[in-house]
Motif scaffolding. Structure first.
Motif, mmCIF file in Angstrom:
data_model
loop_
_atom_site.group_PDB
_atom_site.id
_atom_site.type_symbol
_atom_site.label_atom_id
_atom_site.label_comp_id
_atom_site.label_asym_id
_atom_site.label_seq_id
_atom_site.Cartn_x
_atom_site.Cartn_y
_atom_site.Cartn_z
ATOM 1 N N THR A 47 -15.892 22.933 -41.971
ATOM 2 C CA THR A 47 -16.854 22.757 -42.975
ATOM 3 C C THR A 47 -18.096 23.802 -42.944
ATOM 4 O OG1 THR A 47 -17.892 21.201 -41.759
ATOM 5 C CG2 THR A 47 -16.340 20.299 -43.270
ATOM 6 N N SER A 48 -17.792 24.690 -42.000
ATOM 7 C CA SER A 48 -18.803 25.846 -41.685
ATOM 8 C C SER A 48 -18.492 27.300 -42.268
ATOM 9 C CB SER A 48 -19.078 25.995 -40.207
ATOM 10 O OG SER A 48 -17.724 26.395 -39.678
ATOM 11 N N PHE A 49 -17.693 27.137 -43.197
ATOM 12 C CA PHE A 49 -17.240 28.449 -44.020
ATOM 13 C C PHE A 49 -18.249 28.959 -44.844
ATOM 14 C CE2 PHE A 49 -15.507 30.451 -47.664
ATOM 15 C CZ PHE A 49 -14.810 31.585 -47.089
ATOM 16 N N SER A 50 -18.296 30.410 -44.804
ATOM 17 C CA SER A 50 -19.556 30.797 -45.673
ATOM 18 C C SER A 50 -19.109 32.511 -46.010
ATOM 19 C CB SER A 50 -20.886 30.831 -45.333
ATOM 20 O OG SER A 50 -20.957 31.500 -43.950
ATOM 21 N N SER A 51 -19.442 32.933 -46.984
ATOM 22 C CA SER A 51 -19.406 34.417 -47.158
ATOM 23 C C SER A 51 -20.564 35.099 -46.108
ATOM 24 C CB SER A 51 -19.709 34.822 -48.534
ATOM 25 O OG SER A 51 -20.929 34.487 -48.984
ATOM 26 N N VAL A 52 -20.214 36.372 -45.745
ATOM 27 C CA VAL A 52 -21.232 37.179 -44.830
ATOM 28 C C VAL A 52 -21.664 38.494 -45.643
ATOM 29 C CG1 VAL A 52 -21.405 38.278 -42.712
ATOM 30 C CG2 VAL A 52 -20.163 36.051 -42.917
ATOM 31 N N SER A 53 -20.706 39.256 -46.177
ATOM 32 C CA SER A 53 -20.968 40.493 -46.534
ATOM 33 C C SER A 53 -19.876 40.661 -47.948
ATOM 34 C CB SER A 53 -20.911 41.578 -45.694
ATOM 35 O OG SER A 53 -20.675 42.921 -46.052
ATOM 36 N N LEU A 54 -20.609 41.462 -48.853
ATOM 37 C CA LEU A 54 -19.715 42.222 -49.855
ATOM 38 C C LEU A 54 -18.981 43.251 -49.621
ATOM 39 C CD1 LEU A 54 -21.924 41.300 -53.106
ATOM 40 C CD2 LEU A 54 -19.640 39.950 -52.194
ATOM 41 N N GLU A 55 -19.705 44.376 -48.825
ATOM 42 C CA GLU A 55 -19.283 45.511 -48.526
ATOM 43 C C GLU A 55 -19.465 45.709 -46.979
ATOM 44 O OE1 GLU A 55 -17.647 47.928 -50.097
ATOM 45 O OE2 GLU A 55 -17.648 46.679 -51.804
ATOM 46 N N PRO A 56 -18.518 45.518 -45.954
ATOM 47 C CA PRO A 56 -17.129 45.008 -46.417
ATOM 48 C C PRO A 56 -16.957 43.567 -46.706
ATOM 49 C CG PRO A 56 -17.310 45.439 -44.086
ATOM 50 C CD PRO A 56 -18.778 45.727 -44.662
ATOM 51 N N PRO A 57 -15.787 43.228 -47.571
ATOM 52 C CA PRO A 57 -15.794 41.829 -47.774
ATOM 53 C C PRO A 57 -15.498 41.064 -46.554
ATOM 54 C CG PRO A 57 -13.641 42.866 -48.329
ATOM 55 C CD PRO A 57 -14.835 44.028 -47.790
ATOM 56 N N LEU A 58 -16.529 40.268 -46.003
ATOM 57 C CA LEU A 58 -16.242 39.387 -44.814
ATOM 58 C C LEU A 58 -16.865 37.980 -45.052
ATOM 59 C CD1 LEU A 58 -18.484 41.872 -42.359
ATOM 60 C CD2 LEU A 58 -15.849 41.605 -42.451
ATOM 61 N N VAL A 59 -16.086 37.179 -44.454
ATOM 62 C CA VAL A 59 -16.471 35.753 -44.262
ATOM 63 C C VAL A 59 -16.513 35.386 -42.958
ATOM 64 C CG1 VAL A 59 -15.189 35.253 -46.604
ATOM 65 C CG2 VAL A 59 -13.953 35.095 -44.543
ATOM 66 N N SER A 60 -16.812 34.010 -42.724
ATOM 67 C CA SER A 60 -17.008 33.411 -41.257
ATOM 68 C C SER A 60 -16.803 32.026 -41.406
ATOM 69 C CB SER A 60 -18.122 33.722 -40.852
ATOM 70 O OG SER A 60 -19.339 32.881 -41.398
ATOM 71 N N PHE A 61 -16.575 31.454 -40.324
ATOM 72 C CA PHE A 61 -16.451 29.979 -39.978
ATOM 73 C C PHE A 61 -16.721 29.851 -38.503
ATOM 74 C CE2 PHE A 61 -12.074 31.196 -39.394
ATOM 75 C CZ PHE A 61 -11.826 30.708 -38.232
ATOM 76 N N TYR A 62 -17.135 28.698 -38.099
ATOM 77 C CA TYR A 62 -17.419 28.498 -36.899
ATOM 78 C C TYR A 62 -16.250 27.221 -36.238
ATOM 79 C CZ TYR A 62 -22.313 30.258 -36.687
ATOM 80 O OH TYR A 62 -23.037 31.204 -37.030
ATOM 81 N N VAL A 63 -15.861 27.347 -34.989
ATOM 82 C CA VAL A 63 -14.905 26.491 -34.400
ATOM 83 C C VAL A 63 -15.401 26.025 -33.027
ATOM 84 C CG1 VAL A 63 -13.490 28.402 -33.511
ATOM 85 C CG2 VAL A 63 -12.468 26.083 -33.904
ATOM 86 N N ASP A 64 -15.126 24.874 -32.668
ATOM 87 C CA ASP A 64 -15.773 24.249 -31.577
ATOM 88 C C ASP A 64 -14.887 24.809 -30.153
ATOM 89 O OD1 ASP A 64 -16.124 22.547 -29.178
ATOM 90 O OD2 ASP A 64 -16.858 21.044 -30.600
ATOM 91 N N ARG A 65 -15.635 25.297 -29.444
ATOM 92 C CA ARG A 65 -14.836 25.990 -28.141
ATOM 93 C C ARG A 65 -13.999 25.005 -27.643
ATOM 94 N NH1 ARG A 65 -20.059 28.472 -25.007
ATOM 95 N NH2 ARG A 65 -18.776 27.317 -23.454
ATOM 96 N N SER A 66 -14.135 24.038 -27.699
ATOM 97 C CA SER A 66 -13.235 22.710 -27.261
ATOM 98 C C SER A 66 -12.059 22.717 -27.779
ATOM 99 C CB SER A 66 -13.687 21.401 -26.558
ATOM 100 O OG SER A 66 -14.329 20.767 -27.855
ATOM 101 N N SER A 67 -12.055 23.247 -29.192
ATOM 102 C CA SER A 67 -10.680 22.876 -30.026
ATOM 103 C C SER A 67 -9.265 23.261 -29.133
ATOM 104 C CB SER A 67 -10.911 23.695 -31.258
ATOM 105 O OG SER A 67 -9.778 23.764 -31.966
ATOM 106 N N THR A 68 -8.293 22.428 -29.196
ATOM 107 C CA THR A 68 -7.183 22.762 -28.759
ATOM 108 C C THR A 68 -6.392 23.468 -29.574
ATOM 109 O OG1 THR A 68 -6.298 20.746 -29.583
ATOM 110 C CG2 THR A 68 -7.042 20.620 -27.204
ATOM 111 N N THR A 69 -6.709 23.819 -30.846
ATOM 112 C CA THR A 69 -5.924 24.316 -31.966
ATOM 113 C C THR A 69 -6.240 25.844 -31.932
ATOM 114 O OG1 THR A 69 -5.724 22.421 -33.417
ATOM 115 C CG2 THR A 69 -5.380 24.473 -34.534
ATOM 116 N N TRP A 70 -7.860 26.139 -31.503
ATOM 117 C CA TRP A 70 -8.434 27.358 -31.739
ATOM 118 C C TRP A 70 -7.502 28.602 -30.836
ATOM 119 C CZ3 TRP A 70 -10.158 30.995 -34.512
ATOM 120 C CH2 TRP A 70 -10.814 32.145 -33.695
ATOM 121 N N PRO A 71 -7.115 28.356 -29.724
ATOM 122 C CA PRO A 71 -6.610 29.273 -28.823
ATOM 123 C C PRO A 71 -5.284 29.887 -29.521
ATOM 124 C CG PRO A 71 -7.080 27.635 -27.355
ATOM 125 C CD PRO A 71 -7.145 27.050 -28.613
ATOM 126 N N ARG A 72 -4.533 29.138 -30.017
ATOM 127 C CA ARG A 72 -3.299 29.449 -30.806
ATOM 128 C C ARG A 72 -3.670 30.246 -32.361
ATOM 129 N NH1 ARG A 72 -0.514 24.278 -32.031
ATOM 130 N NH2 ARG A 72 -2.646 23.642 -31.338
#
Length: 174
Positions: A47-72
């Motif tokens: 739920t932390s997704f956002s646009s960052v830049s148009l040039e270059p086209p960048l987006v971002s999100f945050y993930v909890d460091r303790s996420s078991t899914t994130w390493p994969r």
């Protein structure tokens, strides 16, 4: 900006529970980040997704460091952002649950152009290449360079507010 490590700021930070309750007043869009790692699909709700830049086209999100899914997910060479439609609350909840087989039925998906899973019936997809990662507090900020983007419908977005999923209703004057 004057706050942060080693800078002047408030004498103390607000408590975690008050911070969480206050942020619940902010509605945010809901996405599912997907990738393939070793031929196995992986994904998580954000739920932390956002646009960052148009040039270059960048987006971002945050993930909890303790996420078991994130390493994969983080080890994959690219990822997809699946922007959810208002009727996909159960899908968002499934991808947020620990230990769930997120890609089993009733989840419907197909491999994208680079292999990352693209979920069916979403409002839009973004295919991203890793661009940057920064550890910020107890989360990792992930920035992706958008390599492909597609809108699939003009339906209403799924929102997250006050700890619950909901729908957007346009103001009558809009």
């Amino acid at each position: 900006m004057t706050s942060g490590p080693g800078r002047a700021g408030p004498p103390r930070a607000v408590g975690a529970e008050r911070f969480r309750r206050t942020l619940a007043a902010h509605a945010s869009g809901v996405v599912i980040i997907t990738a393939q790692n070793g031929g196995v699909p992986v994904g998580l709700t954000a739920t932390s997704f956002s646009s960052v830049s148009l040039e270059p086209p960048l987006v971002s999100f945050y993930v909890d460091r303790s996420s078991t899914t994130w390493p994969r997910l983080g080890a994959a060479g690219h990822f997809a952002v699946n922007i959810l439609a208002s009727d996909q609350a159960e899908l968002a909840a499934r991808f947020a649950r620990k230990g769930a087989d997120r890609f089993a039925a009733p989840t419907r998906w197909r491999p994208g152009p680079l292999g990352a899973p693209l979920l069916d019936d979403v409002s839009a997809h973004l295919i991203c290449l890793p661009y940057d990662r920064v550890t910020v507090g107890d989360h990792i900020l992930v920035v992706g360079l958008v390599a492909e983007a597609a809108v699939h419908g003009s339906g209403r977005p799924l929102l997250y507010h006050q700890g619950r999923f909901g729908r957007f209703l346009a103001h009558p004057d809009s």
